[in-house]
Design a protein around this motif. Structure first.
Motif, PDB file in Angstrom:
ATOM      1  N   LEU A  98     -17.033  -2.295  47.506  1.00  0.00           N
ATOM      2  CA  LEU A  98     -16.707  -3.065  46.312  1.00  0.00           C
ATOM      3  C   LEU A  98     -17.533  -2.543  45.139  1.00  0.00           C
ATOM      4  O   LEU A  98     -18.722  -2.265  45.281  1.00  0.00           O
ATOM      5  CB  LEU A  98     -17.010  -4.553  46.521  1.00  0.00           C
ATOM      6  N   THR A  99     -16.927  -2.441  43.993  1.00  0.00           N
ATOM      7  CA  THR A  99     -17.627  -1.997  42.799  1.00  0.00           C
ATOM      8  C   THR A  99     -18.287  -3.183  42.105  1.00  0.00           C
ATOM      9  O   THR A  99     -17.637  -4.226  41.933  1.00  0.00           O
ATOM     10  CB  THR A  99     -16.656  -1.323  41.818  1.00  0.00           C
ATOM     11  N   PRO A 100     -19.564  -3.104  41.726  1.00  0.00           N
ATOM     12  CA  PRO A 100     -20.164  -4.195  40.961  1.00  0.00           C
ATOM     13  C   PRO A 100     -19.334  -4.490  39.714  1.00  0.00           C
ATOM     14  O   PRO A 100     -18.960  -3.581  38.976  1.00  0.00           O
ATOM     15  CB  PRO A 100     -21.545  -3.652  40.597  1.00  0.00           C
ATOM     16  N   GLY A 101     -19.047  -5.751  39.501  1.00  0.00           N
ATOM     17  CA  GLY A 101     -18.238  -6.101  38.339  1.00  0.00           C
ATOM     18  C   GLY A 101     -17.824  -7.560  38.389  1.00  0.00           C
ATOM     19  O   GLY A 101     -18.046  -8.261  39.377  1.00  0.00           O
ATOM     20  N   ALA A 102     -17.202  -7.997  37.332  1.00  0.00           N
ATOM     21  CA  ALA A 102     -16.798  -9.398  37.216  1.00  0.00           C
ATOM     22  C   ALA A 102     -15.776  -9.790  38.265  1.00  0.00           C
ATOM     23  O   ALA A 102     -15.644 -10.966  38.605  1.00  0.00           O
ATOM     24  CB  ALA A 102     -16.236  -9.659  35.821  1.00  0.00           C
ATOM     25  N   GLN A 103     -15.017  -8.827  38.794  1.00  0.00           N
ATOM     26  CA  GLN A 103     -14.071  -9.096  39.868  1.00  0.00           C
ATOM     27  C   GLN A 103     -14.477  -8.388  41.153  1.00  0.00           C
ATOM     28  O   GLN A 103     -13.684  -8.301  42.089  1.00  0.00           O
ATOM     29  CB  GLN A 103     -12.665  -8.661  39.450  1.00  0.00           C
ATOM     30  N   GLY A 104     -15.720  -7.916  41.187  1.00  0.00           N
ATOM     31  CA  GLY A 104     -16.184  -7.167  42.345  1.00  0.00           C
ATOM     32  C   GLY A 104     -17.495  -7.701  42.888  1.00  0.00           C
ATOM     33  O   GLY A 104     -17.770  -8.893  42.849  1.00  0.00           O
TER      34      GLY A 104
END
Length: 667
Positions: free
Chosen positions: A246-252
Motif C-alpha cells: 500500500l502506498t502512504p496516502g489519504a486512501q492508502g
C-alpha cells in the motif's frame, strides 16, 4: 536469503540465483487478473456514511493538549539530507519523507484520531533524550536508542534491516562525532529490534571482544520459533497487518500505529554474547551501568526493559508505547499474557518511576518529567488490567468472544489518554485474545464446533438467501445504510461461493475500503485496504526473504522440526527411511527416521544400519531440505552421500516446497 545464495554460489553451485527464496517470509507473485484494469475497481472516495462517522469520531476525541507533539519534537538534532535510504544495489528501502504530504485537517478517508496520531509519529531524525542518551526515530518502524559510553556507542534495538541501521548510525556519527560501537542490546525477540545488527557492528569486532551483545533469556529460541516454524503463514498475514504494497496516502497506508511501515532491506542477526535472566541484573558496558527488568510473555515471549541509572532514564522496550498494543497480533503469534503485562508495568512503576526523569520506548516518542513517567506507565498498567479483568468477568458470565468484543470499551479515564487509544491493538481483538488464552477457540456453541469450511458454507448461505442477485441486493442496501460490517459479511460469503463474480468482488472491496477509512487502528486500516486491493488486483508480487544470519543462529533441532512439518503423506505414504546426518562444521549429527508418514529427528544419535549417511556443512543441508536443490549439484558442492542415494531422494521428494502465497479474501 541473498547472502545464503552467494555462499552456495561460492561453493560451486551454478544455479544459486534460482533459489533466492530460502525460508521466505512473504512470497506473493500471483498473476494479476484481467479485471484489475476496470475503472470501477479503483479506490473510492469516502461515502456519506463514512464522512458522518468521521465527524462523530472527531467530536468524541479527547482534548488536544499538545504534549505529544511537543515530546515528539523535543531534542531534535538533525535528520538526513537525502530522505531515501538505499541498499547497496541502489534499491530504495526507506523513504523518510513518505508522510511529508500530511497537512491540515484529516481527509474524509482517514479516521481523524489516526490522522492526528500520524502527524506526530511522522517526525524523524536524531533526537536528544537526556544527557548522553539519544534516539534515532522514523528510520524504521522501531527506534534505535543511543547511549554514549566512555569510548563508543551503546545501541539498543538496531532497527529491522542492515541498511536503515547503518543510515541511523551514520547520522549519529555525523552529528555527535564518530565513535565505535561498543555494545548492542536486543530488547526482545522481534526482528525490528535486532535485524539491523550487521549495519552497526561486525562479527570480527564481536569475536575480538570489542563489542558486547546483550539479549534477554531465551532470545534465540523465541526468535527461531516465531520466524521459522510459523514463518510462512505469519509472513503472509503480516503483509495485511503492515499494508505491504500500500502506498502512504489519504486512501492508502497510514503507518502501523506504533511506527510507519517496516523497512525493506536485509534482516540480519548476530548471536548475543550475554543474556539477562532476572529483574535487577546489572551490567557495565563501556563504563555505563545498565539495569534490566525482565518482562517475558508480554509483547514478546523473551523481552526486557533497560534502566540507565546515571541518566535517570527508563526504556520500556515495547510493553508501553503510544498506543494500546496487541495481546494477539493479527499477523499471528503466541497469545500474550495481559495480566502479566499489567503486573510488569506495575513493577516498573514501583522500581523505576520515582528514579526516572525520562521514559522511552522502542517505538514512538519519549516523555519527559517524573510525573509523566509515572502517569504514562501507570496509565498503560491500568489499561491492560482493565482489559484483562473485564474480559474475564464477562467470559465467566457466559459471553462469547464476539459478544465480549462488541460490549467491552475502555472507560473514559483510560480512553482519554492518547497513548491508551487503539492505534495498534484494539479492545475488540485483544479481548478475543484474552478469551482464547483461557478458553481456546471454541465458544461452547455446538453449531461452531464443526461448521462447514468457508467455501461450502458460502455456497449454502447464498443459496439459502435466494441466490446471488438477492445477496448483492441486500449487500447494496446495507452499504447504502452505512452498515459495512453486514455488507462485508454477506459479500464475503458470496465471494467464497463464487470467487469469479466480479460484481460481488467489487462491492466487497468497496465495503472493506470504507471500514478501512473509518478505522482508528492503523493495522485494521491496513488489513481492510489490503483486502480491497487483493480483491481488485489479485496478489501483488512481493518478496521478503530471511537473511542467512537468521538461519545460522537457529539450532539444528528446530530447523529439522520445521522440515518435518513439510512432509507430504500423500508422497511418502508408508515408506520407511533411516538416514544419518553428519554436520562437521557444527560438530553435530542427527538420526532421521521416517515411518507412518511422520518424520522424527534425534540429535546426537545415529542409526546402526542406515539406508544412507549424508555428510557436509549445514549450509548444504539447508539447500537440500529447504531449497530442494538437486542432489547432483549438492554433491558437486561438497555434500557426501554414502549408501542408498535413493533414500535421500525419496525424503527430499516428499517435502513440500517452501510455502508460497495463499489467498485470504477468496478461496
Amino acid at each position: 536469503m541473498r547472502v545464503a545464495v552467494h555462499r552456495l554460489t561460492d561453493l560451486g553451485v551454478s544455479r544459486g540465483r534460482e533459489y533466492m527464496r530460502l525460508i521466505p517470509l512473504l512470497l506473493l507473485g500471483v498473476a494479476t487478473p484481467a479485471f484489475a484494469t476496470d475503472p470501477a475497481l479503483e479506490p473510492k472516495p469516502a461515502s456519506e456514511a463514512t464522512i458522518a462517522a468521521q465527524k462523530a469520531e472527531a467530536a468524541s476525541l479527547p482534548i488536544e493538549d499538545g504534549r505529544d507533539l511537543q515530546f515528539a519534537q523535543q531534542g531534535f538534532v538533525a535528520t538526513r539530507t537525502d530522505p531515501i535510504i538505499r541498499a547497496k544495489d541502489g534499491r530504495p528501502v526507506w523513504n523518510l519523507d513518505a508522510y511529508k504530504w500530511m497537512e491540515g485537517d484529516a481527509p474524509a478517508t482517514v479516521n481523524p484520531s489516526l490522522w492526528r496520531h500520524m502527524t506526530v509519529l511522522r517526525h524523524h531524525g536524531l533526537f536528544k533524550v537526556t544527557d548522553n542518551i539519544w534516539q534515532v526515530r522514523g528510520f524504521d518502524v522501531s527506534n534505535m536508542t543511543v547511549i554514549k559510553g566512555q569510548t563508543g556507542w551503546i545501541l539498543i534495538d538496531p532497527l529491522t534491516t542492515r541498511e536503515t541501521a547503518a543510515a541511523a548510525l551514520e547520522l549519529v556519527n555525523k552529528e555527535l562525532g564518530t565513535r565505535p560501537v561498543t555494545g548492542v542490546i536486543y530488547s526482545h525477540s522481534h526482528g525490528d529490534h535486532f535485524g539491523g545488527a550487521r549495519g552497526v557492528t561486525t562479527e570480527a569486532d564481536i569475536k575480538a571482544g570489542k563489542v558486547t551483545i546483550i539479549a534477554p533469556e531465551h532470545f534465540i529460541e523465541e526468535t527461531a520459533s516465531e520466524n521459522v516454524m510459523a514463518g510462512a503463514a505469519m509472513g503472509r498475514r503480516a503483509n495485511y497487518q503492515f499494508g505491504t504494497g500500500l502506498t502512504p496516502g489519504a486512501q492508502g497506508q497510514m503507518g502501523s500505529g506504533i511506527g510507519r511501515g517496516v523497512a525493506g532491506g536485509e534482516i540480519t542477526l548476530l548471536t548475543p554474547t550475554d543474556t539477562i535472566q532476572k529483574t535487577g541484573d546489572k551490567r557495565v558496558v563501556d563504563g555505563v551501568e545498565l539495569e534490566f527488568q525482565m518482562v517475558p510473555e508480554t509483547e514478546a515471549p523473551a523481552e526486557m526493559n533497560v534502566y540507565v541509572p546515571s541518566a535517570r532514564s527508563f526504556l520500556a522496550a515495547e510493553i508501553a508505547t503510544c498506543s494500546l498494543h496487541n495481546v494477539l497480533t493479527p499477523r499471528g503469534a503466541k497469545v500474550r499474557d495481559a495480566l502479566a503485562w499489567s503486573q510488569y508495568l506495575g513493577e516498573a512503576v514501583n522500581l523505576y518511576a520515582t528514579r526516572s526523569d525520562t521514559v522511552m520506548s522502542s517505538h514512538c516518542w519519549p516523555r519527559f518529567g517524573q510525573k509523566e513517567v509515572d502517569g504514562w506507565l501507570s496509565g498503560h498498567r491500568d489499561n491492560y488490567r482493565y482489559l484483562h479483568d473485564q474480559t474475564v468477568r464477562l467470559m465467566n458470565q457466559g459471553l462469547t468472544q464476539t459478544e465480549i468484543a462488541e460490549r467491552l470499551k475502555a472507560p473514559p479515564a483510560l480512553a482519554n489518554q492518547w497513548f491508551n487509544r487503539g492505534y495498534y491493538g484494539t479492545y475488540s481483538h485483544n479481548s478475543k485474545a484474552i478469551y482464547q488464552r483461557y478458553l481456546g477457540w471454541y465458544d461452547a456453541i455446538p453449531a461452531n464446533l464443526n461448521p462447514h469450511p468457508p467455501e461450502e458454507r458460502g455456497k449454502r448461505l447464498v443459496a439459502a438467501m435466494g441466490g446471488t442477485k438477492k445477496v448483492i441486493a441486500e449487500a447494496k442496501r446495507a452499504m447504502k445504510a452505512g452498515d459495512y460490517r453486514w455488507s462485508s459479511d454477506l459479500l464475503h460469503q458470496l465471494v467464497f461461493a463464487d470467487p469469479k463474480n466480479t460484481e460481488g468482488r467489487a462491492l466487497l472491496a468497496d465495503s472493506y475500503e470504507q471500514q478501512g477509512y473509518q478505522a482508528e487502528s492503523a493495522i485494521w486500516r491496513n488489513q481492510f485496504l489490503t483486502a480491497a486491493r487483493d480483491l481488485r488486483q489479485g496478489l501483488t508480487p512481493s518478496i521478503a526473504s530471511q537473511s542467512v544470519d537468521m538461519i545460522s543462529a537457529i539450532a539444528t533441532p528446530l530447523l529439522l522440526d520445521s522440515v518435518a512439518t513439510r512432509l507430504n503423506p500423500g508422497i511418502i505414504k508408508d515408506r520407511k527411511l533411516a538416514i544419518n546426518f553428519v554436520i562437521p562444521d557444527r560438530q553435530e549429527k542427527a538420526k532421521i527416521s521416517v515411518g507412518n508418514s511422520v518424520m522424527f529427528s534425534e540429535m546426537g544419535a545415529a542409526h546402526a544400519a542406515p539406508d544412507a549417511t549424508v555428510t557436509g556443512p549445514r549450509q548444504l543441508y539447508l539447500a537440500m531440505l529447504f531449497l530442494k536443490m538437486p542432489l547432483a549439484q549438492l554433491e558437486a558442492a561438497g555434500l557426501k552421500i554414502e549408501g542408498d542415494k535413493a533414500a535421500v531422494e525419496a525424503l527430499q521428494a516428499a517435502l513440500d516446497p517452501m510455502p508460497a502465497a495463499f489467498n485470504i479474501v477468496e478461496p
